[in-house]
Design a protein around this motif. Structure first.
Motif, mmCIF file in Angstrom:
data_model
loop_
_atom_site.group_PDB
_atom_site.id
_atom_site.type_symbol
_atom_site.label_atom_id
_atom_site.label_comp_id
_atom_site.label_asym_id
_atom_site.label_seq_id
_atom_site.Cartn_x
_atom_site.Cartn_y
_atom_site.Cartn_z
ATOM 1 N N GLY B 378 67.933 79.164 54.009
ATOM 2 C CA GLY B 378 67.426 79.344 52.662
ATOM 3 C C GLY B 378 68.316 78.637 51.675
ATOM 4 O O GLY B 378 69.183 77.853 52.074
ATOM 5 N N ALA B 379 68.106 78.881 50.387
ATOM 6 C CA ALA B 379 68.858 78.132 49.392
ATOM 7 C C ALA B 379 69.052 78.939 48.119
ATOM 8 O O ALA B 379 68.254 79.807 47.784
ATOM 9 C CB ALA B 379 68.130 76.826 49.063
ATOM 10 N N ASN B 386 67.951 80.831 41.091
ATOM 11 C CA ASN B 386 66.803 81.038 41.974
ATOM 12 C C ASN B 386 67.313 81.139 43.413
ATOM 13 O O ASN B 386 68.083 80.294 43.872
ATOM 14 C CB ASN B 386 65.835 79.859 41.841
ATOM 15 C CG ASN B 386 64.609 80.019 42.705
ATOM 16 O OD1 ASN B 386 63.806 80.928 42.495
ATOM 17 N ND2 ASN B 386 64.473 79.162 43.712
ATOM 18 N N THR B 388 66.286 82.139 47.493
ATOM 19 C CA THR B 388 65.302 82.479 48.535
ATOM 20 C C THR B 388 65.956 82.326 49.905
ATOM 21 O O THR B 388 66.782 81.447 50.120
ATOM 22 C CB THR B 388 64.049 81.572 48.472
ATOM 23 O OG1 THR B 388 64.428 80.203 48.641
ATOM 24 C CG2 THR B 388 63.313 81.712 47.143
ATOM 25 N N ARG B 389 65.573 83.215 50.810
ATOM 26 C CA ARG B 389 66.140 83.180 52.156
ATOM 27 C C ARG B 389 65.070 83.497 53.200
ATOM 28 O O ARG B 389 64.146 84.275 52.936
ATOM 29 C CB ARG B 389 67.242 84.252 52.313
ATOM 30 C CG ARG B 389 68.526 83.988 51.548
ATOM 31 C CD ARG B 389 69.319 82.824 52.137
ATOM 32 N NE ARG B 389 70.598 82.577 51.466
ATOM 33 C CZ ARG B 389 70.736 81.930 50.316
ATOM 34 N NH1 ARG B 389 69.683 81.461 49.677
ATOM 35 N NH2 ARG B 389 71.934 81.742 49.800
ATOM 36 N N ALA B 390 65.228 82.889 54.375
ATOM 37 C CA ALA B 390 64.500 83.362 55.546
ATOM 38 C C ALA B 390 65.340 84.508 56.103
ATOM 39 O O ALA B 390 66.569 84.399 56.156
ATOM 40 C CB ALA B 390 64.373 82.246 56.574
ATOM 41 N N THR B 409 60.409 86.064 54.311
ATOM 42 C CA THR B 409 61.349 85.524 53.332
ATOM 43 C C THR B 409 61.653 86.618 52.318
ATOM 44 O O THR B 409 60.851 87.538 52.117
ATOM 45 C CB THR B 409 60.749 84.325 52.580
ATOM 46 O OG1 THR B 409 59.574 84.740 51.879
ATOM 47 C CG2 THR B 409 60.382 83.199 53.542
ATOM 48 N N GLY B 411 63.250 86.909 48.230
ATOM 49 C CA GLY B 411 63.555 86.058 47.087
ATOM 50 C C GLY B 411 63.824 86.852 45.827
ATOM 51 O O GLY B 411 63.354 87.983 45.673
ATOM 52 N N GLY B 412 64.592 86.244 44.950
ATOM 53 C CA GLY B 412 64.887 86.857 43.665
ATOM 54 C C GLY B 412 65.678 85.877 42.830
ATOM 55 O O GLY B 412 65.854 84.723 43.219
#
Lengths: 488, 450
Positions: B378-379, B386, B388-390, B409, B411-412
């Motif tokens: 993720g990044a 921003n 997000t991750r798997a 995923t 995210g936040g």
């Protein structure tokens, strides 16, 4: 022993002798004797890898090139394998005594004694033209590099008043290798690499956003032409400006259109790692035992090709002296090939494919990708985009990862757009896209005719070792993929 | 047994030699680091020897400043000719670049000439045969773990590593110190299979002292449990939910926070916590504490690569940012003082003043939501936050983990996430420089494909 009478790789061998052997009073007899010492009962594979890397970096920060660095890294790695049991030692000291010590250390790790034979070095691979065996790290060329970076700053700031900061670096690397093994093979290579990376920060209405782009390959500084440099900078600027307007990406399953080039990291992750020989020998890959089966839609052909001229992942010879070659991994949807190094090919009764790579002399070689890409299809890219009613279009990607056991992969966007009724309507913040390799492949419904490799910026990590690679693809449509944004 | 060829005195002499060589070439300020390391690593899989490795690394790095023009050169050869060449290259490079008025050696007043050295060295003294035997024990322990019928496990890799190193720093301002350190590790990677589904996971123990490592049985048990627990994992519907970040992976959130509070991000104005000194970025029960001096700490040291000591401090105190992570250059640019973080953060502890108990207590407090035990990629956008991750983990209902989850995923926005931390558990887990308990955050985005 003297050098080969008619070396097939004359120039590279000569460079290797000049940089790796002569300055350290090592000659080919020392190599032959060390290989003999590594050889012993039960040893199937043993080799010596000598390497010298010269690297120069110039760094531009906010309009000024105020720092530069130079690096020399050199050393020798010695390996001996009995079946799958590998002993390895390396040293940054280079002299005949250090070679002898390495052989003793490797034998010690195996808890056996050194052999006393001398291995005649008799064969060399053919000359290659994948990249010129030239040195790109030269003395006194600072002005050229610095003026190129000054240009990056001017073009970046000149492109748009919202650009508030441009940072960049250029790195040139010369790697010279010499590899010799107990089968009597001797090979050398000179690998020039030039890379430039640009990062841009834009500001509007109190909001900041980043864009980045890069270019590189196994070629000379001259290949960083003003036109290519300008294009790279504009790409970074465009990404930053797009991201200024970005809204949270959605989360959920939807059609995805991936742009040509770097998005091919999908195939690197979803296919490539699972087709490296070591993962198959150890029966860890989700593709284990599926050779010859259909694992993707017809029309899906994935290739690893180390012989493409000048590309970042290209190899005239790999780090075991095997010529870089084109390997069909998936042909028209059918699983057809693995990428192998000598060790795993030997253990699996397969042949090496020019994928034996290592980060440096201090690391063991293993099967690694070179340039891995999806072959072109028939569709017009505009037609592919127009076919999507609601989905996302992703032209920019950062890194990716895969779990080879489950085939579950992910990669993250750095630039993406919402598609509504076949048109790009709004830029999106970064999202992480995930899937399972063989399932995602079956969802590919349209393949463009616009194949492109990335611009020479991809770096692949595996078991703690990094190597330069190429990735690529044409525009593709994936009918159903999980897009993980932070928006609902 | 690892025998390093050079003692600290020799290394200090090499670093000083590099400094002298550069000084002889011009009116410059110089710092030089000489480093040597050696180690052994053995891996085994399913009773069969896999790899036996001996590492030997060495380098000299010379950094030269000519009135704000900076040049660096490094060499892996410690021969005098190589060091002389590196010094010459660094001087020549510095002559070609523009002036950065903030670049230069650390201010003499900040140099740590006599801060006590935390203990970092504890060689295992083990032989090839002993380390190799331990790798086999690690493998045997993982092979021998009891599992439920119908599940098959296989050891993908069991390993042991032991290394020692020394590093010396000398500068033209008269600083010259050195220290030694050790690192030891044990790990097991296990693949579990049931009904055609496979999962792989790893457990490891890393310590400065060999005797502090977890037992092979403990490492084996964890690896097997983790792999087996993921079998039968399924995805979730896309939804917003509370997320409990298991202590084992929660330090990944901290890495981004440290980056955002780093000098480079601050002076480049690319930080998601830009100009946050004195401002509240986390709830008022949260502290981030730094301690450079923990004996045998994985991120302990008496000084950084510029010779500046870190300090025991609260980087975040009651949710308020009290300091950045600065080297000399960033400090000058921001009109501050170096915090001795040229090598990154020292040992960090991320804690709540009202810890909510162990992981089970936190699950109970969450009630319904996702316990994340794995990040797979993720990044983070360091400018906007921003995030997000798997991910993978377990779905929690009525305060209890009910089934394993994968293929999702999360995210936040990291700014909102850190600001919205509900609590941190007392189940502290250490990962390199970072130590934190499990972290509970409400209302994050889950993406899934059930």
């Amino acid at each position: 022993m003297t050098a080969m009478d008619t070396p097939a790789q004359g120039h590279s061998l000569q460079c290797a002798e000049q940089r790796l052997l002569a300055p350290h009073d090592i000659d080919l007899t020392d190599i032959a004797r060390t290989l003999g010492a590594l050889q012993g009962p039960g040893i199937d594979l043993a080799d010596l890898f000598l390497e010298s890397v010269h690297s120069r970096t110039w760094r531009m920060e906010d309009g000024k090139v105020a720092a530069g660095s130079f690096r020399i890294d050199q050393g020798v790695g010695a390996r001996a394998a009995s079946g799958a049991d590998v002993a390895f030692a390396h040293s940054a000291d280079m002299h005949p005594g250090a070679l002898a010590d390495l052989a003793t250390t490797v034998s010690g790790l195996r808890r056996s004694s050194c052999g006393s034979s001398i291995v005649p070095l008799t064969t060399t691979p053919p000359h290659h033209t994948v990249y010129p065996p030239d040195y790109v790290v030269k003395e006194g060329d600072a002005a050229d590099w610095i003026s190129l970076l000054d240009r990056v700053d001017q073009v970046g700031r000149g492109a748009d008043p919202r650009v508030i900061r441009v940072d960049a670096f250029i790195r040139a690397t010369d790697q010279v290798i010499l590899v010799a093994d107990i089968a009597g093979r001797l090979a050398a290579d000179v690998r020039p690499t030039v890379q430039m990376m640009v990062e841009v920060v834009a500001l509007a209405n109190g909001r900041r956003a980043r864009g980045s782009a890069g270019m590189g390959g196994r070629h000379a500084l001259a290949d960083l032409t003003p036109a290519r440099v300008d294009e790279t900078v504009r790409k970074a600027v465009q990404m930053a400006l797009t991201n200024l307007e970005a809204r949270p990406a959605p989360a959920g399953v939807m059609p995805v259109v991936l742009a040509p080039g770097y998005a091919g990291v999908l195939f690197h992750e979803a296919v490539g790692h699972g087709l490296e020989g070591d993962h198959h020998r150890k029966r860890l890959s989700v593709f284990d035992g599926r050779m010859g089966e259909r694992i993707a839609a017809p029309g899906v052909t994935v290739i690893d090709d180390g012989s493409l001229p000048g590309k970042l992942g290209s190899l005239g010879i790999d780090d075991e002296g095997v010529p870089g070659e084109r390997t069909l991994l998936i042909e028209d949807g059918i699983l057809t090939g693995l990428m192998q190094d000598r060790l795993n090919a030997g253990l699996m009764n397969d042949k090496p494919t020019g994928n034996g790579r290592r980060q440096s002399y201090a690391h063991l070689p293993m099967p690694r990708m070179t340039n891995t890409f999806l072959a072109a299809g028939q569709h017009d890219p505009a037609e592919i985009l127009a076919s999507v009613r609601n989905g996302i279009y992703a032209p920019g990607f950062g890194g990716g990862q895969v779990d080879i056991v489950s085939g579950r992969f992910n990669f993250s966007t750095t630039e993406a757009w919402l598609i509504e009724d076949g048109k790009l309507t709004a830029p999106l913040e970064g999202a992480t896209l995930i899937g399972v390799g063989h399932e995602a492949l079956k969802q590919i419904s349209m393949i463009g005719n616009d194949l492109a490799l990335d611009n020479g910026i991809a770096l692949c990590g595996k078991q703690g070792q990094s190597v330069d690679v190429g990735v690529g693809q044409p525009t593709i449509r994936i009918d159903s993929m999980l897009v993980g944004g932070r928006g609902g | 047994m690892i025998n390093l060829r050079l003692n600290e005195e020799r290394l200090r002499a090499l670093a000083s030699l590099a400094v002298d060589q550069a000084l002889a070439l011009g009116d410059v300020a110089v710092s030089a680091t000489a480093r040597i390391g050696g180690g052994m690593r053995f891996t085994v899989a399913q009773g069969t020897a896999d790899k036996a490795l001996r590492d030997l690394t060495q380098s000299v790095v010379v950094t030269v400043y000519q009135q704000g023009r900076m040049g660096t050169a490094s060499t892996s050869s410690l021969e005098e000719t190589a060091i002389r060449r590196a010094a010459a290259e660094a001087v020549a490079t510095s002559g070609r670049v523009a002036v950065d008025p903030d670049a230069g050696l650390a201010d003499p007043a900040t140099l740590a000439h006599d801060t006590p050295l935390p203990e970092l060295a504890s060689p295992s003294g083990l032989s090839v045969a002993e380390l190799s035997a331990l790798a086999f024990e690690m493998d045997a322990a993982a092979c021998g773990c009891a599992i439920l019928p119908g599940i098959a496990t296989r050891v993908a890799e069991a390993g042991v590593a032991s290394s020692d190193g020394r590093v010396a720093l000398a500068t033209s301002a008269g600083f010259c110190r050195s220290f030694s350190f050790s690192n030891h590790g044990l790990w097991a990677m296990v693949k579990a299979e049931k009904d055609g589904q496979s999962a792989i996971d790893v457990a490891q123990s890393t310590e400065r002292r060999f005797q502090s490592l977890d037992s092979v049985e403990m490492v084996a048990q964890k690896a097997v449990e983790r792999a087996v627990a993921q079998l039968g994992a399924r995805s979730l519907a896309t939804q917003r939910a509370s997320i409990l970040f298991d202590a084992r992976i929660a330090s990944a959130l901290l890495g981004d926070v440290v980056g955002a509070l780093g000098g480079v991000a601050q002076f480049r104005r690319t930080s998601l916590f830009q100009d946050s000194l004195g401002t509240q970025i986390a709830p008022d029960h949260i502290d981030l504490l730094e301690d450079p001096f923990l004996p045998f700490g994985l991120a302990s040291g008496a000084y950084d690569r510029e010779g500046v000591a870190g300090q025991q401090r609260a980087v975040i105190e009651a949710g308020v940012v009290r300091g950045y992570f600065l080297d000399s250059r960033a400090a000058r640019r921001l009109s501050m003082r170096s915090t001795g973080n040229a090598d990154g953060p020292w040992n960090l502890r991320f804690i709540s003043r009202a810890p909510a108990g162990d992981r089970a207590a936190l699950c109970a407090r969450m009630g319904r939501g996702l316990l994340v035990t794995q990040f797979n990629g993720g990044a983070t956008d360091p400018v906007t936050g921003n995030w997000t991750r798997a991910a993978g983990g377990f779905w929690v209902e009525d305060g209890v983990p009910t089934f394993p989850v994968s293929g999702i995923t999360v995210g936040g926005n990291l700014r909102d996430m850190i600001g919205g931390i509900v609590t941190i558990g007392s189940d502290l887990y250490r990962q390199g420089a970072f130590q934190t308990g499990s972290i509970l955050i409400h209302d994050l985005q889950i993406g899934g494909a059930p």
